[in-house]
Structures are given as C-alpha cells and as structure tokens.
Motif scaffolding. Structure first.
Motif, PDB file in Angstrom:
ATOM      1  N   ARG A 282     -10.235   2.390   2.585  1.00 26.76           N
ATOM      2  CA  ARG A 282      -9.820   2.887   1.232  1.00 26.76           C
ATOM      3  C   ARG A 282     -10.607   2.242  -0.042  1.00 26.76           C
ATOM      4  O   ARG A 282     -10.602   2.880  -0.917  1.00 26.76           O
TER       5      ARG A 282
ATOM      6  N   THR B 165      -8.041  -0.976   5.364  1.00 30.76           N
ATOM      7  CA  THR B 165      -7.880  -1.041   3.651  1.00 30.76           C
ATOM      8  C   THR B 165      -9.567  -1.316   3.406  1.00 30.76           C
ATOM      9  O   THR B 165      -9.585  -0.914   2.224  1.00 30.76           O
TER      10      THR B 165
ATOM     11  N   PRO C 151       0.105   7.155   3.454  1.00 31.45           N
ATOM     12  CA  PRO C 151      -0.322   8.669   3.420  1.00 31.45           C
ATOM     13  C   PRO C 151       0.533   9.684   3.186  1.00 31.45           C
ATOM     14  O   PRO C 151       1.720   9.579   3.438  1.00 31.45           O
TER      15      PRO C 151
ATOM     16  N   TYR D  57       0.861  -1.244  -0.188  1.00 30.53           N
ATOM     17  CA  TYR D  57       0.030  -0.098  -0.092  1.00 30.53           C
ATOM     18  C   TYR D  57       0.972   1.461  -0.109  1.00 30.53           C
ATOM     19  O   TYR D  57       2.093   1.128   0.491  1.00 30.53           O
TER      20      TYR D  57
ATOM     21  N   GLN E 125     -13.903   4.086  -0.463  1.00 30.50           N
ATOM     22  CA  GLN E 125     -13.594   5.406  -1.154  1.00 30.50           C
ATOM     23  C   GLN E 125     -13.698   5.332  -2.581  1.00 30.50           C
ATOM     24  O   GLN E 125     -14.058   6.223  -3.574  1.00 30.50           O
TER      25      GLN E 125
ATOM     26  N   ARG F 260      -5.516   6.921   3.285  1.00 26.75           N
ATOM     27  CA  ARG F 260      -5.360   6.979   1.721  1.00 26.75           C
ATOM     28  C   ARG F 260      -4.432   8.311   1.335  1.00 26.75           C
ATOM     29  O   ARG F 260      -3.280   8.076   0.751  1.00 26.75           O
TER      30      ARG F 260
END
Length: 459
Positions: A377, A374, A109, A106, A380, A335
């Motif tokens: 995100r 997770t 941020p 990932y 979203q 994120r």
C-alpha cells in the motif's frame, strides 16, 4: 440508546428508500439521494451523492443505469441490492469502516475476492487461474469465517471467483446465511439453467458476471465450441426472470477491436447486461504469453472509448487497469481489495500469485496489517502517474522487489515466471506504455484530479 437511535434511523431510511424504489422517476431518484445522504458520515460519500443528484437534474445518460435497476429488476433482487449494497455496504458500512480505521490504524478494503474452488470444466488459454491445483477448495466454514471477519470491519460486499464458483456444493447456503451481504460472482455461465435462476431469485443478493471474449468466434475459440450460445441462453434466462447480471471481458491483442466498438456494447445491452468488467490480459497462469497482451496503443484506445461509453451507454463500466485516476491508483494489497485463493493463501490481487499469510494460520486483520500488505500500500501511493498503477505490468521493478521481500512465496508452481523469465518482456511493455501514458497524464489528468475521479478524463 445512541446505538438504538442510529439503527432506527438507518432502518427508517431503508424503509423509505424501498418505498420510493417502485418508481424510477427523476423526482424519486432525487428524493432517494437526499435520504442516502443522511447515512454516511464521511464527506467524500456525501459529495458523491450530491454529484449523482446533479446528474439526475442534468438528465445525464448515465442515470439510466440506476433507473434500469429500479424499473427492470425482480423486487426481491432490487430490494436486496438497495439494502445490502447501497445501505449496508456503501452508506452505513463506510461509518463502520471508519471506526475500524480509527481503532486499527488502516482503512479496510472495499471488498474481498474469494476463490472458494478451483474446479472448472473449461480449459481456456491464458487463464490467470489455470495453474492452481484443481483439487483445492475451501470449506463452507472457512468461507463463512472470512465473510464474518469482513463484516466485522464493515464490509458487506464480496466477489466470488474461481475456478467456476457454481461448482461448489453449498455455495447457496453461504448466500442465504449472509443475507445482509451483496455478492458478485464471476462465472463462465455454462451452469446457469432455469433451476439456478429460481435459486438466484430466491436469495436475491447475488449478481453473476458472465465471461466473454467477444462474439461467438472469439468466445468459443478460448472457452470451447458452443460456449457463447450457452452464455447467451443464460443471459436470456436471467433477463426473463428480472435478474441483473454483468459481463466480464478480457481485453487482449486479439479482440481489442471488438470491445472498442459500440455495436458490441449495444448487443450486450439488448441481452440485459447491467455492468461491464474490463480486464486486460496479464501473462500469469496457464502458459503466460506477453504477445496476448493488448498493445499500449490498444490499452489507451480502450481507456478513451470507456470515457465515451460512460457518457452515452446506460451501463456501468469498470476498467480494472485504466481507472487508476478515478480510484487513486492500484487496488491491491488491501487498499481496496485482496484475494483469498482456494488454498487459503491471502494474495494482494487475483493476478498477483504470491502471499505471506494464509487463513489457516492468520486472521484477515493480521494479513491486512502485515508488513507485506503495508509495504504494498505504501509503494502504491508513491506513483506519480495513476494511469500506470500496476506492480505487474506498469511498475514491474516494484513487483519484483515486493516478491523478493517480506517472506513472500509463490502460491502455485510457475507463479514467479512474470518476475523471472518474463521480466524483460514486462520491462519493455512498461516502457512502451509509459511513452503513451506519461504525456496523457500530463495533458489530461495531472492538473484536473477532481474531474478525473468523476469521468476518467477531462476530455
């Protein structure tokens, strides 16, 4: 050998950037963009730098903002923000974040928001943090650990909130220890005096953001008699010291006509404000009241007004809710950012007061990679209208689903009210705003994604 060469290249570029920074001419700004383009590996950042170079060549009004930084700032703060925010975080930091993404699955941020203390001497109505336990406070070692974990991911920018952050003893020791980072501190401004300006000048890597509700009447009504004058005095001290600072505005039904009037922005420009953070009132925290929320019409008016401001005012504008098209949706859940409160709870957002993890039992990596974050995100990315990104006020059904899943708990008493007692109000607001935002999305954004990311609108 390769690592040494990379470091040398970065240091060489930084040296040239600082040398050029003493002159804010168009020619030097263009030279700086060419140097900046040498550092990041991601094409996205290179494209954005080229876009900025085009703005300089076109003499776009927005270029006055970086010019102000080079021209007006105290050399120590100017150099710190070039080295820490521009180079460490935005340019070389993105390479480190990409490496983290490749290794851990990932992308980290862009920042972390930390509320190290909940102490505050004000009692503002509608304060989003008003229901946290005022005795909660992180230790300096805990804040230090958070920042070290973030830097391991390539994050060199942190936002400090609260409570009133400057009530925390030793906070300047954190700023000094992490002298390679840039800090944005949201403050009510009442504690900033000549001595604190000296300390801010010394560290150089801190930019305060002063909370305002409008002019004197609106600010004092919410924050207490005489507070507006305290903030104006603090701004004068900062400006006279050559230090940059921001304004922070909570958009509500009561003050929408002020923030959408250019005279207000011009007043703040004269005071020396460099950037404006715009937040909409959300009914969380102290005595949540949906009637304080800006109407859907007021929210859309602010969105359109900010587009005009960005084209005409030498100030940076960050519209927390309406900038969804520019940043591809909601920032929360790691994120683009997440929040750690003064109890150590790792929350998706400063307005989402629920969590699964806490720094006392989880690492930052474990929280960001958790099923909870997770899932946030992933949800979203499922929205088809980025003007309606928020799981609290735009997609309340999503917020209720997430709150009921993955072992989430409220981080203070009453935190679940937005999902329970206020659920009908949030559904009504979401539906009403959709009647405005959905046609706007179809007309102004859907078929123009690149332009939307640059300006917030095609018009």
């Amino acid at each position: 050998m390769i690592k040494t060469l990379k470091n040398y290249t970065k240091e060489k570029v930084l040296s040239y950037l600082l040398e050029l920074a003493i002159n804010s001419s168009d020619e030097n700004l263009i030279r700086m963009t060419h140097l900046m383009e040498m550092i990041p590996k991601k094409d996205y950042y290179k494209e954005r730098i080229r876009w900025i170079r085009g703005l300089v060549r076109d003499k776009h009004p927005s270029i006055e903002f970086p010019r102000r930084i080079l021209r007006d700032l105290h050399p120590n703060q100017r150099d710190k923000w070039i080295s820490n925010l521009l180079v460490n975080h935005l340019l070389s930091g993105t390479n480190k974040r990409k490496e983290w993404s490749d290794s851990h699955g990932y992308y980290p941020p862009s920042t972390v928001v930390i509320s190290p203390t909940m102490r505050c001497n004000l009692n503002c109505y509608g304060c989003y943090a008003g229901d946290y336990d005022k005795s909660q406070e992180l230790s300096l070692d805990e804040v230090d650990s958070i920042l070290l974990q973030m830097k391991e991911m390539g994050v060199y920018f942190a936002v400090i909130s609260g409570g009133e952050p400057f009530y925390m003893e030793g906070i300047f020791e954190i700023f000094k220890k992490h002298s390679d980072m840039a800090f944005l501190v949201f403050t009510h401004g009442g504690l900033i005096d000549e001595k604190m300006v000296e300390r801010l000048t010394e560290v150089g890597n801190v930019m305060p953001s002063f909370s305002l509700e409008g002019y004197e009447q609106e600010t004092d009504e919410r924050r207490g008699a005489g507070h507006f004058k305290k903030v104006m005095h603090a701004m004068d001290l900062m400006r006279e010291g050559g230090l940059s600072f921001c304004g922070s505005f909570t958009h509500s039904r009561k003050n929408s006509d002020i923030i959408t009037n250019g005279d207000y922005i011009d007043m703040l420009l004269k005071k020396g404000v460099f950037a404006m953070w715009l937040f909409s009132y959300v009914p969380v925290g102290r005595k949540p009241d949906p009637e304080l929320m800006p109407t859907p019409e007021q929210r859309d008016s602010l969105r359109r007004t900010v587009v005009d401001y960005r084209a005409t005012k030498p100030m940076l504008f960050i519209d927390f809710w309406n900038d969804g098209p520019m940043i591809s949706g909601c920032l929360a859940g790691g994120r683009k950012y997440f929040h750690i409160n003064a109890n150590g709870d790792i929350e998706p957002c400063v307005f989402c007061h629920f969590a699964v993890d806490n720094i006392h039992r989880s690492t930052i990596h474990e929280a960001l990679a958790s099923p909870f974050f997770t899932k946030i995100r992933a949800r979203q990315g499922a929205h088809d209208n980025l003007l309606r990104p928020c799981m609290l006020i735009d997609r309340p059904a999503t917020g209720r689903e997430l709150f009921a899943s993955e072992g989430a708990y409220p981080t203070h008493e009453g935190a679940d009210e937005i999902f329970t007692a206020l659920a009908d109000s949030m559904d009504d607001y979401s539906s009403s705003y959709a009647e405005i935002a959905d046609p706007v999305w179809e007309d102004e954004f859907k078929d123009h994604p690149a332009q939307a990311k640059k300006t917030g609108s095609k018009k």
